[in-house]
Structures are given as structure tokens and as C-alpha cells.
Design a protein around this motif. Structure first.
Motif, short mmCIF file in Angstrom:
data_model
loop_
_atom_site.label_atom_id
_atom_site.label_comp_id
_atom_site.label_asym_id
_atom_site.label_seq_id
_atom_site.Cartn_x
_atom_site.Cartn_y
_atom_site.Cartn_z
N LEU A 1 52.55 18.61 1.08
CA LEU A 1 52.16 18.01 -0.21
C LEU A 1 50.71 17.57 -0.25
N GLN A 2 50.04 17.63 0.88
CA GLN A 2 48.61 17.36 0.90
C GLN A 2 47.80 18.64 0.74
N GLY A 3 48.51 19.78 0.62
CA GLY A 3 47.85 21.06 0.38
C GLY A 3 47.60 21.87 1.62
N LYS A 4 47.93 21.37 2.79
CA LYS A 4 47.67 22.11 4.03
C LYS A 4 48.56 23.34 4.10
N LEU A 5 47.96 24.48 4.42
CA LEU A 5 48.70 25.74 4.51
C LEU A 5 49.55 25.76 5.77
N LEU A 6 50.83 25.98 5.60
CA LEU A 6 51.75 26.07 6.74
C LEU A 6 52.14 27.51 7.03
N GLN A 7 52.27 28.30 5.98
CA GLN A 7 52.68 29.70 6.16
C GLN A 7 52.31 30.48 4.91
N ALA A 8 51.88 31.73 5.09
CA ALA A 8 51.52 32.58 3.96
C ALA A 8 52.29 33.89 4.04
N ILE A 9 52.75 34.37 2.89
CA ILE A 9 53.47 35.63 2.81
C ILE A 9 52.69 36.53 1.86
N ASP A 10 52.19 37.65 2.37
CA ASP A 10 51.37 38.56 1.58
C ASP A 10 52.23 39.62 0.89
N GLU A 11 51.60 40.28 -0.07
CA GLU A 11 52.19 41.40 -0.79
C GLU A 11 53.51 41.03 -1.46
N VAL A 12 53.53 39.87 -2.07
CA VAL A 12 54.73 39.40 -2.76
C VAL A 12 54.76 39.97 -4.18
N GLY A 13 55.91 40.46 -4.58
CA GLY A 13 56.08 40.96 -5.94
C GLY A 13 56.70 39.90 -6.84
N GLN A 14 58.02 39.99 -7.08
CA GLN A 14 58.72 38.98 -7.88
C GLN A 14 59.27 37.89 -6.96
N TYR A 15 59.53 36.73 -7.55
CA TYR A 15 60.25 35.71 -6.80
C TYR A 15 60.97 34.79 -7.78
N VAL A 16 62.06 34.19 -7.30
CA VAL A 16 62.86 33.31 -8.15
C VAL A 16 63.48 32.23 -7.27
N TRP A 17 63.48 30.98 -7.79
CA TRP A 17 64.06 29.85 -7.07
C TRP A 17 65.57 29.79 -7.31
N ASN A 18 66.28 29.21 -6.34
CA ASN A 18 67.68 28.88 -6.58
C ASN A 18 67.77 27.61 -7.41
N ASP A 19 68.97 27.27 -7.87
CA ASP A 19 69.14 26.12 -8.74
C ASP A 19 68.72 24.82 -8.08
#
Length: 875
Positions: A152-170
Motif C-alpha cells: 500500500l506504500q506503492g513498493k513493487l512486489l511482483q510484476a506480470i508482463d503481457e497481461v491481456g484481460q483480467y477480472v476480480w472475484n467477488d
């Protein structure tokens, strides 16, 4: 990324100690000035956005037509405020961390320290519900984006490249996403604790679409389409417990012959709540042997269910999409709908499908034609007729979420149907209450007052009558009126959070937990004031906000210890208010448009008058700025149907008005403005409007505010029809303006509306024009209510306008009246605007129309010199 300090604005309290400080202007009131057009740009619109979980902070926007919007974050306890010009998409991601976007960057603002961290190229972001992570969508190139997991302070923990669509669960704890690399994949990342990635599916030469989570569950479903020559599509279901994918394609055993999977989004891909079934779209691969030819000669059959333009439109999209269901564990597949029975909704537990043929009884001349509803048990295919010749309105047939009951409205009552027992029950027959508008608005389209939702214990439904909220047992054994609005002429409604889920052709319904406190809205139908109340678990009601004005946009903190809301009156700009649970006073957080106090301004009050039936009606009366008692002012009357509820709306002055009306502009120019309600009698729309409006106007004359020779009439759309008719029957008005309105009732009755490809007759027989019968059953009644037929009686100078792209009321209606008034030598000017429709969206047209209407009334009601276009057109 870098941290910077952000300017914080503090309010300084100036303390004057009387006896020690001498002030020569003490007690003087600042001189107010008139409001003029050059000042209009100063006004903006308050838009409250959110309150933090603890209620310590609130965010809101001041929006301006110029686009120079400003986002604010204010502390509710102390005078501390952050001002963020041109910022947008602001959210509290933790109680003391506020995120917002500006340009292409995401800014994380620490509200306690006043420090910022910037993240570049962020196009979207979201925080997990547990408050552990911030997910950012970051643009890498025009064809590629990166999904980043940050603290929540903005520090990058992990990056996933070449992402197309994405959707959250409820639950906002997991993300389903695709990648677009050399081997495209579908993956789930869990953010419950430490981020965990699970590969769901991968395949070369593949496109994935329609990523869908199980409602409140862990399983997912999506389409996979090959990019090779065959372009074959599959439905893929992933069972999370088994960690296994199930696939369905056209070659699968049991798949319907001569059909293909249709990945078009017109039919949503959906997973049942128990995860046992997948619902998806299919389409026939066969060409119809009797396919209609729409080339060459048009053949219009009088007995067709759909008229030619609609048939042609539907044929242009090929074979219709149908809904099918698949049981992944057994491989069984069934079609649910057909080309004829295309209307469909699922019961709450998705064990049954309700289907209907929307055009079964056409032509009916209703917007929602009656139809027979059928209930099919999906597992067995057993099908019964549920309802015969039932209204096709979505509001009148609903299903209990995750439950067994269907609720429908019929013959003036609400009924329940138990799918387990195959039993219908009338659940409101013992109650002395009206659930629809048939008594209050005869001749109009029948509408129910509403269904708020179902109780979370699955035992009851929450229904509305004209005033109140009722808790009614689904077995029809008991009922309870939760509110007592009838006694005070107050309309109560439950403030229900919208749901993102769809139920195909039907409406989604909410589960309401009455063990939790519910928020009620309250509108007083006598004085127009509104507010908010709490419905507590013990069914008692306590007041939250009671305003002699308009209250709206209430946001409750997560801990329910505080809330914010907006309040306004016509002469009081919108204010953002804050209230803590244990404190009596309501605190002003922000006053919008503070320059308002520099200007003269009108006020508003509700007046009351009687309709010919003897029923009391309301009228909202707006006073001219700097009103002086005893003086007679010009007055403009704006009409439609029930319009008095605009009484407490603060109206920003502007020339950009979609229908050319701005109450503040008019009151600033020395006019009274009256918005009277109209009570309609079946078969007499024009005369009903005439009777109610003239009584209301005479009431204001009796009050001594205006006089004959100074009164104008204005309406748009249906209000324009009423205006055209009224001035053909009375000389009460000295000028009139009607826009996008009907003049020739008979022609309109027989017109095909190009918006919906329906014959406009339904608007007369069963809707707004309230004739209640066909033209052929009462031709004289139609002609008597047609302004064109009474054109010789029009002595009021009339200005009409029309958008040349209006598909709702065709501009030929204005032209017809123009020709008639030209023929009988009446004072009339018609304005025809290119590049606009029923309501103007073109800014130049809005400004031109507003100015011309003002000039029209100024000349005829205030006797000001005529603008050249008026002089030339009416000399």
C-alpha cells in the motif's frame, strides 16, 4: 518514483474579541450584485465520491463544464484538506492512504504525513479487500500491459508482463487473467496472504475471452478460441478443488447437432452458484430454408408479429443466439431457448429456466407485450406453463436469489410460486393497499411501485406500495408494514446497493439482511423535502437526515459510526455534510459555489391547488432574484407530468441546456417559474393538462405575483404536446415555446418510431398519451386531443424547435404545425437544428436554443425590443 510533500490547506479561525477590536463595518451586510451571463462559468457541480472506513476522511469533486475539475480530500474531524487539481479516479485504499490518477500516473497520498508516491503509466488500479495489496495495471506499449502487485506504500512486489484481460472475484482476493505471450495462458493469482499464482490453462494459437468467476465462489469459466483456420471455440470450466479443467466444443459427445459455440457477448457466459452448470451461447450453423429476402421489393404483411423494419434488422445479424447449459461432470448439454422462446431468466438456484416468446400476442400495442411464461427444470427437461398472458415487464416477474421462489405481479396483486411444491399463492390479497399506478394514473402504462429485494433468510420479500415498504412472507401467511409513510404523505424506499450480476432477460434481485441496519430514503409528497432514515433490526426507524430541502448521495463509513451526504435547496448551493453516530450536530465539510452569496438569487416554495377531480396537486414556484413584494412579474410555466419535485434542486446557471430551459437563468432575468403537476384522466391527455395548468396559473395570479399579459408556457417532448394543445384552448398565455413535440395526434399514432421499430400507437393506447383505447374505438377523442385539429384556436405567439435527427418525435411533427399556423396566419417561428435529436447534445445548439427562448419570452412577456429574427418572423 519519488516522495514529495503536498500542500495541505488549513482553515484559520479569526477570533474577534469585542471591546478590544474596533471594526467600522461590523454588522453591515455585503451588497449583492445581479447574476449575469458573464458569471455563469464560475459555477461547478459537487460530486461526493467516498468516505474512508473509519469516517475520518471524505473525498469529493468539483466538476466544471470547462473540464477544470478538482478533487478534494477533507478531514472530518479537523480543518485539514488536500486540493488535487485535475485529479480523478480517487479511492481510499486504506483509511489513511488515498490513491488518485493524474495524467498517466497513479499517486498514493499518505493523508497523515502529507507525502506522495507516484507510479507512472497506470491505466487502472484496485486494492484487495483485505487491505494487503494494491494492484496496478500499467501500460508498457500500445499492445502490452503489465499487472503489478504492490504494497500500500506503492513498493513493487511482483510484476506480470503481457497481461491481456483480467477480472476480480467477488471477494476481491483473487484475479483471473490472461497472458498474450508465445503460449497464451489463463492464470489465477491469489492475494489472500502471500501472492500465489496458479496456471489454469495454456495453449498456443489461442485467444481467451469472457473470463468469468463463479458467484461468491472459486471456480472459473471462459471461452478458448483457436486462431488457426478452423477458429473452433471451446467452453473451459476450471474446478478449483479438483484443480482440473473441463472442455466443451462442437465435437464433444452430446453437443447439439448443427450448432456452434458463439462467443459473442450478447449472451453472458455464466457459472451456476453451485458450480455444477455452465450457461453459454450457441448459434445454428444452418441457413434457414424459408429465409426472407430483404432485397428488392419490400413485403409488409399486416399479420406479421414484427413489422418489416424490425424483421430486416434481425435478419441482418444472422441466426439468433440461443442459451445453452452444460454439466461439465457428465458432459450433458441442452439448449434452453429457441428462436421463438428467446426471453429467458434463471431461477435463483439455477435449477429452472423461465422462458417466453416476446412477440407471442403481438400486435398488442404495448411497449412490453403480454406473453406466456414457461418453467423448465433443466436437469430433467420437464416443462410447464407457469403463467398465461402475463405482462412482459421485467419488474413484474422476479426470482429469489439462490432460492426456490418466483414472485410476479398479476391482477393487482403480488403472487409467489414455490418451484418445489408447484404452488401459486396470492401474498397481498388480504392487504388494503395499491401496488401499482392504475388508480393514480389511469390510462397510462401499468407500473408497479416496486420490489426492493428478498430477505436473506429466504422467507420474505420486500415490496413497495405508493408510500410504504412492506415485509411479506412468501407463503402468504403474514405481512408487516415496515414504514408509516401513508400517515404523513411520505414515500419510503430502501437504499439498495446495485449488483453487477445479470440474469439474462430478467432483472437481478438483492438479498437484504434485516438483521443489519438498512438505510431508507424518504420523500415527502406534500412539501417535496427528502431525507434518510435507519431501519433497525428491531424494525424501529430513526431519523438520520431530515431536510427542508433535498438530501442525497449518502455514504456510510464501514464501521457505521459516521456518514456523509449532500444537501441543497434552490437558493442554497449543494453542501457536503458529516454526521457522527453519537453526536447531535451535522457538520458542514464543504460548501460548493461560495460565490453564490455575492449574487441576488430567487427562492422556491411549494404551492398547492386542486385538480378537477378534487385531488390536491403540487406546484413548484421559483421566485425572481431580488423579489419585491407587491410587484407583478412575468412568469414562465414549464410542464410535463409530475415536475414539482424539482423544488429543491439547485440549478447552476448555464447556456448549455439540453432542452433550452434553465430555471436559474430565468429567475436571474426577473421571471417567476412555475412547475405544476398534472393529474391525467383516461382518454383526455390534452384537456387534463389544460385544466390542471390553468388552475395552477390562476392560483399564482391570485397570490398577486403575476398577471395576464406576462405569462408564458414551455414544454419539451410530451410537455411540448401539452403546450401545443393548451394554447389552442386558452389565451391565458402571451407566449409559448414547444420543442420536439407532437402536434398531429393521428399522424403520430400511425408513425413508425425508428428508435425501436414500433408503431407509436402503443404510446396512446397504453402509455404516456393515456387514451386507453385505439384510434378506431374513439376517433373523435383522438381528434379532440390533437393540437393540429385545434390550430385555428391558437392565438399565442408560438416558437417551436426540432432536432433534424430526432428519431423519437419526428421533426415532421413541428413542420406539420408550422404549415397549419402559416395557413391560418398565426404568429409562429419554427427552429430546425441539424446534428441533434430529441434532446440536444451539441453545445452550440444548446447555447443557441437557450438564447433564442430567452429572447422570445423577453420580447412577448417583458415587452423588450424584438431580436431581429423575431421581428422578421412575426412582424
Amino acid at each position: 518514483m519519488k516522495k514529495t510533500h503536498l500542500q495541505v490547506v488549513y482553515s484559520v479561525l479569526a477570533v474577534f474579541i469585542f471591546g478590544f477590536v474596533s471594526c467600522p463595518v461590523m454588522g453591515q451586510v455585503a451588497t449583492k450584485i445581479p447574476l449575469t451571463e458573464k458569471d455563469y462559468h464560475l459555477w461547478g457541480t459537487l460530486q461526493t465520491r467516498a468516505i474512508s472506513d473509519s469516517g475520518q476522511w471524505v473525498s469529493y469533486i468539483m466538476a466544471y463544464p470547462s473540464g477544470a475539475d478538482t478533487l478534494f480530500v477533507s478531514n472530518t474531524q479537523i480543518e485539514k484538506k488536500y486540493i488535487l487539481p485535475k485529479a480523478f479516479d480517487g479511492r481510499f485504499i486504506q483509511d489513511n492512504i488515498f490513491a488518485y490518477r493524474k495524467n498517466n500516473n497513479l499517486i498514493l497520498l499518505n493523508l497523515s504525513k502529507g507525502t506522495e508516491m507516484g507510479i507512472t503509466n497506470v491505466s487502472n488500479y484496485e486494492g484487495t479487500s483485505n487491505g494487503n495489496y494494491l494492484i496496478t495495471e500499467e501500460t508498457i506499449s500500445s499492445e502490452s500491459k503489465r499487472l503489478c502487485i504492490r504494497n500500500l506504500q506503492g513498493k513493487l512486489l511482483q510484476a506480470i508482463d503481457e497481461v491481456g484481460q483480467y477480472v476480480w472475484n467477488d471477494a476481491k482476493t483473487k484475479i483471473l487473467f490472461t497472458t498474450t505471450g508465445s503460449i497464451p495462458s489463463v492464470t489465477i493469482i491469489s492475494l489472500v496472504a502471500k501472492p500465489q499464482i496458479k496456471l489454469v490453462y495454456q495453449n498456443t494459437n489461442t485467444i481467451y475471452s469472457a473470463l468469468t468467476w463463479q458467484e461468491n465462489g472459486e471456480d472459473v469459466v471462459f471461452y478458448r478460441t483457436s486462431v488457426k483456420n478452423d477458429k473452433q471455440s471451446e467452453v473451459v470450466y476450471f474446478n478449483s478443488k479438483e484443480n482440473k479443467c473441463y472442455n466443451l466444443n462442437e465435437t464433444s459427445s452430446g453437443f447439439p447437432k448443427d450448432f456452434r459455440i458463439d462467443t459473442n457477448s450478447n449472451i453472458a457466459l455464466k457459472l451456476s452458484t453451485d458450480g455444477s452448470k455452465v450457461f453459454f451461447g450457441i448459434q445454428s450453423t444452418l441457413e434457414k430454408p424459408d429465409k426472407e429476402n430483404f432485397e428488392g421489393v419490400e413485403i409488409w404483411n399486416a399479420n406479421d408479429k414484427m413489422i418489416y423494419p424490425e424483421r430486416k434488422l434481425r435478419a441482418s445479424v444472422g441466426n439468433p443466439q440461443l442459451l445453452a447449459v452444460w454439466w461439465p461432470k457428465t458432459g450433458k448439454v441442452k439448449t434452453i431457448t429457441s428462436e421463438e422462446e428467446s426471453w429467458v431468466m434463471l431461477t435463483g438456484n439455477q435449477q429452472y429456466a423461465i422462458t417466453a416468446n416476446p412477440i407471442q400476442y403481438e400486435p398488442e400495442y404495448k411497449l412490453f407485450a403480454d406473453r406466456d411464461f414457461y418453467l423448465t427444470e433443466l436437469a430433467t427437461g420437464n416443462k410447464i406453463k407457469l403463467l398465461e398472458k402475463q405482462s412482459g415487464q421485467q419488474e413484474m416477474i422476479r426470482v429469489q436469489p439462490n432460492g426456490k421462489y418466483i414472485v410476479y405481479f398479476r391482477e393487482g396483486n403480488w403472487w409467489s410460486y414455490d418451484t418445489n411444491l408447484n404452488k401459486h399463492r396470492n401474498i397481498t390479497k388480504q392487504l388494503q393497499s395499491d401496488w401499482d399506478n392504475r388508480k393514480t394514473d389511469p390510462g397510462a402504462e401499468q407500473n408497479v411501485w416496486g420490489l426492493a429485494g428478498f430477505t436473506s433468510d429466504y422467507k420474505s420479500v420486500l415490496l413497495y406500495d405508493y408510500y410504504d415498504v412492506w415485509l411479506i412472507d412468501l407463503q402468504g401467511k403474514k405481512s408487516y408494514r415496515l414504514t408509516k409513510g401513508k400517515e404523513t404523505k411520505t414515500r419510503f424506499r430502501i437504499k439498495v446497493s446495485p449488483t453487477s450480476y445479470t440474469n439474462y432477460s430478467g432483472l437481478p434481485d438483492a438479498l437484504i439482511n434485516l438483521k443489519d441496519t438498512q438505510i431508507l430514503t424518504a420523500l415527502n409528497l406534500y412539501d417535496g423535502s427528502n431525507g434518510f432514515h435507519k431501519l433497525r433490526p428491531n424494525k424501529s426507524i430513526i431519523s438520520l437526515v431530515t431536510e427542508q430541502g433535498a438530501a442525497g448521495r449518502l455514504f456510510m463509513s464501514k464501521n457505521e459510526q459516521a456518514f456523509v451526504y449532500e444537501t441543497q435547496k434552490f437558493d442554497v448551493p449543494p453542501r457536503l455534510m458529516f454526521k457522527e453516530k453519537d453526536k447531535v450536530n451535522h457538520k458542514i465539510i464543504y460548501k460548493s459555489n461560495p460565490h453564490h452569496d455575492k449574487y441576488f438569487w430567487g427562492k422556491s416554495e411549494m404551492i398547492h391547488f386542486k385538480a378537477p377531480s378534487g385531488n390536491q396537486l403540487n406546484g413548484a414556484l421559483f421566485y425572481p432574484e431580488n423579489y419585491k413584494p407587491g410587484q407583478k412579474y412575468p412568469m414562465i410555466v414549464w410542464i410535463y407530468d409530475t415536475v414539482s419535485r424539482e423544488l429543491n434542486q439547485y440549478v447552476n446557471p448555464t447556456l448549455n441546456n439540453p432542452i433550452g430551459l434553465n430555471i436559474t437563468n430565468l429567475t436571474a432575468n426577473g421571471y417567476f417559474v412555475l412547475l405544476p403537476d398534472i393529474e391525467f384522466q383516461k382518454g383526455s391527455p390534452g384537456k387534463s393538462a389544460l385544466n390542471c395548468v390553468t388552475v395552477a396559473v390562476n392560483k399564482v395570479i391570485e397570490m398577486g405575483y403575476t398577471e395576464l399579459g406576462k405569462i408564458g408556457l414551455k414544454g419539451q417532448s410530451f410537455g411540448a404536446y401539452e403546450t401545443n394543445y393548451i394554447i389552442s384552448q386558452t389565451n391565458l398565455f402571451s407566449a409559448a415555446v414547444s420543442g420536439a413535440g407532437v402536434s398531429d395526434v393521428a399522424r403520430h399514432y400511425f408513425t413508425i418510431n425508428s428508435n425501436d421499430n414500433l408503431i407509436d400507437a402503443w404510446r396512446y393506447e397504453n402509455q404516456q398519451y393515456r387514451m386507453g383505447k385505439s384510434f378506431f374505438d374513439d376517433p373523435q377523442g383522438y381528434l379532440d386531443n390533437s393540437p393540429l385539429m385545434q390550430a385555428t384556436g391558437i392565438n399565442t405567439p408560438l416558437l417551436t424547435w426540432a432536432g433534424l435527427e430526432d428519431d423519437n418525435v419526428r421533426p415532421e411533427q413541428a413542420l406539420t404545425l408550422y404549415i397549419a399556423l402559416r395557413r391560418v396566419n398565426k404568429k409562429h417561428i419554427m427552429l430546425r437544428y441539424p446534428n441533434d435529436g430529441h434532446i440536444f447534445v451539441n453545445a452550440n445548439n444548446q447555447i443557441d436554443l437557450t438564447n433564442r427562448i430567452q429572447q422570445w419570452f423577453d420580447h412577448f412577456l417583458k415587452k423588450e425590443p424584438a431580436a431581429n429574427w423575431i421581428h422578421k418572423g412575426t412582424e
